[in-house]
Design an enzyme around this catalytic site. Sequence first.
Site, PDB file in Angstrom:
ATOM      1  N   GLY A  47       0.829  -1.210   0.000  1.00 31.64           N
ATOM      2  CA  GLY A  47       0.000   0.000   0.000  1.00 31.64           C
ATOM      3  C   GLY A  47       0.861   1.257   0.000  1.00 31.64           C
ATOM      4  O   GLY A  47       1.909   1.294   0.631  1.00 31.64           O
TER       5      GLY A  47
ATOM      6  N   ARG B 189       1.273  -4.772  -5.656  1.00 35.97           N
ATOM      7  CA  ARG B 189       1.187  -6.047  -4.943  1.00 35.97           C
ATOM      8  C   ARG B 189       1.539  -7.106  -5.989  1.00 35.97           C
ATOM      9  O   ARG B 189       1.067  -7.034  -7.117  1.00 35.97           O
ATOM     10  CB  ARG B 189      -0.212  -6.246  -4.371  1.00 35.97           C
ATOM     11  CG  ARG B 189      -0.542  -5.138  -3.375  1.00 35.97           C
ATOM     12  CD  ARG B 189      -1.667  -5.485  -2.448  1.00 35.97           C
ATOM     13  NE  ARG B 189      -1.528  -4.755  -1.198  1.00 35.97           N
ATOM     14  CZ  ARG B 189      -2.115  -3.574  -0.932  1.00 35.97           C
ATOM     15  NH1 ARG B 189      -2.889  -3.010  -1.827  1.00 35.97           N
ATOM     16  NH2 ARG B 189      -1.927  -2.984   0.230  1.00 35.97           N
TER      17      ARG B 189
ATOM     18  N   ASP C 148       3.742  -4.591   6.563  1.00 33.95           N
ATOM     19  CA  ASP C 148       4.178  -5.896   7.079  1.00 33.95           C
ATOM     20  C   ASP C 148       4.087  -7.002   6.026  1.00 33.95           C
ATOM     21  O   ASP C 148       4.841  -7.970   6.095  1.00 33.95           O
ATOM     22  CB  ASP C 148       3.495  -6.271   8.396  1.00 33.95           C
ATOM     23  CG  ASP C 148       1.996  -6.338   8.287  1.00 33.95           C
ATOM     24  OD1 ASP C 148       1.475  -5.993   7.199  1.00 33.95           O
ATOM     25  OD2 ASP C 148       1.357  -6.742   9.260  1.00 33.95           O
TER      26      ASP C 148
ATOM     27  N   THR D 138       3.377   3.089   5.863  1.00 34.07           N
ATOM     28  CA  THR D 138       1.949   2.776   5.769  1.00 34.07           C
ATOM     29  C   THR D 138       1.178   3.805   6.585  1.00 34.07           C
ATOM     30  O   THR D 138       1.664   4.251   7.622  1.00 34.07           O
ATOM     31  CB  THR D 138       1.617   1.356   6.299  1.00 34.07           C
ATOM     32  OG1 THR D 138       0.217   1.300   6.628  1.00 34.07           O
ATOM     33  CG2 THR D 138       2.395   0.996   7.551  1.00 34.07           C
TER      34      THR D 138
ATOM     35  N   ASP E  70      -1.421   3.279   8.253  1.00 36.32           N
ATOM     36  CA  ASP E  70      -2.164   2.666   9.373  1.00 36.32           C
ATOM     37  C   ASP E  70      -1.424   2.640  10.709  1.00 36.32           C
ATOM     38  O   ASP E  70      -2.034   2.382  11.737  1.00 36.32           O
ATOM     39  CB  ASP E  70      -2.553   1.225   9.009  1.00 36.32           C
ATOM     40  CG  ASP E  70      -3.563   1.179   7.881  1.00 36.32           C
ATOM     41  OD1 ASP E  70      -4.343   2.136   7.767  1.00 36.32           O
ATOM     42  OD2 ASP E  70      -3.559   0.214   7.103  1.00 36.32           O
TER      43      ASP E  70
ATOM     44  N   ASP F  98       0.404   0.394  11.900  1.00 36.04           N
ATOM     45  CA  ASP F  98       0.150  -0.900  12.542  1.00 36.04           C
ATOM     46  C   ASP F  98       1.366  -1.832  12.499  1.00 36.04           C
ATOM     47  O   ASP F  98       1.225  -3.039  12.392  1.00 36.04           O
ATOM     48  CB  ASP F  98      -1.060  -1.588  11.883  1.00 36.04           C
ATOM     49  CG  ASP F  98      -0.852  -1.777  10.387  1.00 36.04           C
ATOM     50  OD1 ASP F  98       0.085  -1.180   9.829  1.00 36.04           O
ATOM     51  OD2 ASP F  98      -1.637  -2.527   9.779  1.00 36.04           O
TER      52      ASP F  98
ATOM     53  N   ARG G  73      -8.174  -1.242   8.634  1.00 37.41           N
ATOM     54  CA  ARG G  73      -8.871  -2.529   8.599  1.00 37.41           C
ATOM     55  C   ARG G  73      -8.585  -3.358   9.833  1.00 37.41           C
ATOM     56  O   ARG G  73      -9.450  -4.025  10.360  1.00 37.41           O
ATOM     57  CB  ARG G  73      -8.461  -3.304   7.341  1.00 37.41           C
ATOM     58  CG  ARG G  73      -9.622  -3.366   6.384  1.00 37.41           C
ATOM     59  CD  ARG G  73      -9.275  -4.119   5.133  1.00 37.41           C
ATOM     60  NE  ARG G  73      -9.404  -3.225   3.997  1.00 37.41           N
ATOM     61  CZ  ARG G  73      -8.537  -3.112   3.014  1.00 37.41           C
ATOM     62  NH1 ARG G  73      -7.452  -3.837   3.000  1.00 37.41           N
ATOM     63  NH2 ARG G  73      -8.743  -2.282   2.038  1.00 37.41           N
TER      64      ARG G  73
HETATM   65  P1  ADP Z   1       1.911  -4.152   2.663  1.00 36.65           P
HETATM   66  O1  ADP Z   1       3.410  -4.185   2.522  1.00 36.65           O
HETATM   67  O2  ADP Z   1       1.371  -2.772   2.477  1.00 36.65           O
HETATM   68  O3  ADP Z   1       1.438  -4.826   3.933  1.00 36.65           O
HETATM   69  P2  ADP Z   1       0.950  -6.448   1.033  1.00 36.65           P
HETATM   70  O4  ADP Z   1       0.412  -7.203   2.175  1.00 36.65           O
HETATM   71  O5  ADP Z   1       0.112  -6.361  -0.192  1.00 36.65           O
HETATM   72  O6  ADP Z   1       1.295  -4.922   1.398  1.00 36.65           O
HETATM   73  O7  ADP Z   1       2.350  -7.084   0.617  1.00 36.65           O
HETATM   74  C1  ADP Z   1       3.099  -6.549  -0.445  1.00 36.65           C
HETATM   75  C2  ADP Z   1       3.739  -7.629  -1.250  1.00 36.65           C
HETATM   76  O8  ADP Z   1       4.657  -8.399  -0.445  1.00 36.65           O
HETATM   77  C3  ADP Z   1       2.788  -8.685  -1.802  1.00 36.65           C
HETATM   78  O9  ADP Z   1       2.114  -8.261  -2.955  1.00 36.65           O
HETATM   79  C4  ADP Z   1       3.745  -9.832  -2.099  1.00 36.65           C
HETATM   80  O10 ADP Z   1       4.411  -9.629  -3.331  1.00 36.65           O
HETATM   81  C5  ADP Z   1       4.767  -9.707  -0.971  1.00 36.65           C
HETATM   82  N1  ADP Z   1       4.452 -10.721   0.058  1.00 36.65           N
HETATM   83  C6  ADP Z   1       3.550 -10.636   1.043  1.00 36.65           C
HETATM   84  N2  ADP Z   1       3.496 -11.791   1.753  1.00 36.65           N
HETATM   85  C7  ADP Z   1       4.394 -12.639   1.174  1.00 36.65           C
HETATM   86  C8  ADP Z   1       4.818 -13.999   1.401  1.00 36.65           C
HETATM   87  N3  ADP Z   1       4.305 -14.727   2.394  1.00 36.65           N
HETATM   88  N4  ADP Z   1       5.760 -14.510   0.601  1.00 36.65           N
HETATM   89  C9  ADP Z   1       6.300 -13.793  -0.404  1.00 36.65           C
HETATM   90  N5  ADP Z   1       5.932 -12.533  -0.683  1.00 36.65           N
HETATM   91  C10 ADP Z   1       4.999 -11.939   0.081  1.00 36.65           C
END
Ligand code: ADP
Length: 325
Positions: A13, A74, A105, A128, A130, A132, A174
């Site tokens: 995000g 993502r 995270d 982020t 949030d 969080d 969320r």
């Molecule tokens: P944020 O970093 O804002 O929490 P996301 O949860 O969408 O955003 O995570 C960003 C990207 O990190 C995902 O689109 C994916 O490419 C990578 N990612 C997240 N979880 C995993 C995982 N368990 N294994 C490999 N890549 C991951």
Amino acid sequence: MIIKKLGVMTSGGDAPGMNAAIRSVVRAATHHELECLGIRLGYQGLIENDLLELGARDVKNIINRGGTFLKTARSKEFKTAQGRKKAYENLKKHQIDALIIIGGDGSFTGARVFGSEYDIPVVGIPGTIDNDIYGTDFTVGYDTALNTVIEAIDKIRDTATSHNRLFFVEVMGRDAGFIALNSGIATGALDILIPEKDYNLDQLFTSIERGNKEGKSSSIIVVAEGEKLGGVYDLAKATGMKYPDYDIRVSILGHVQRGGNPSCYDRVLASRLGVAAVESIIKGKRDIMVGIRGNKIIFTLFEEAIRKKNEINEDLIKIADIIAV
Ligand code: ADP
């Protein structure tokens, strides 16, 4: 391991202040005579080999701009071993020795998996709105989002007061109520609903009646997206059934909360964390997130940052209740 070239990306995000963080990483790299490559569109850009060289002048005029000029994404493919293999091959192709990931995270979970499969130092910067993420008092983007939210709610209050209305205002969050709780206090909300707090309709009605008894003619109730009573529309409907004479409205602030020029606090925070990330890599650290606690830079292992939760300050919940009427 001697580090000569860094890769930097924004992932997951978006948040205001990500540009300031990229700028700080690039300038700190230049200061320490390291080369720096920007990776567009997060992990997906790394898989697709979408990289560009970044020197100190390439990041001019961005400290004040919202969003991220490297763009963010993502990536489903990065969640597969095949995708991560492609990503690693591209890192090697460009002779990148270490990676800095600005994200949330989810991005750090990806970084941890990647760092365990391949010999590449990775350091994270929490970005982020949030707030969080465990391991930092503040994430980059949170302060700006809060300021956007209170500006919007102040405006809603003007119209609420003019018409004696009760407004349910939904803000982002969320899984976390940091934005709702702090903006609710800052705008004088009658009540604040957050995911971390168990709540029922009777408690909400008690707040409304208390406000009424104290002579409040208009009120704002701030609701975090992830609150568990069913969302703003259901809350407004249930309240309307209980108090048919009330003029009730709903406002969902939505994506405006992610945009805008970063606040002074976020620009300074992003600048501090960017330099700390580069210098920690030079010192041989890996698999960590840089953060701020008690106004000092701290390091938290990805594993811990992902596993633990940033707790809501119980004092703030109490204060919100005391000063609501
Ligand atoms: P944020 O970093 O804002 O929490 P996301 O949860 O969408 O955003 O995570 C960003 C990207 O990190 C995902 O689109 C994916 O490419 C990578 N990612 C997240 N979880 C995993 C995982 N368990 N294994 C490999 N890549 C991951």
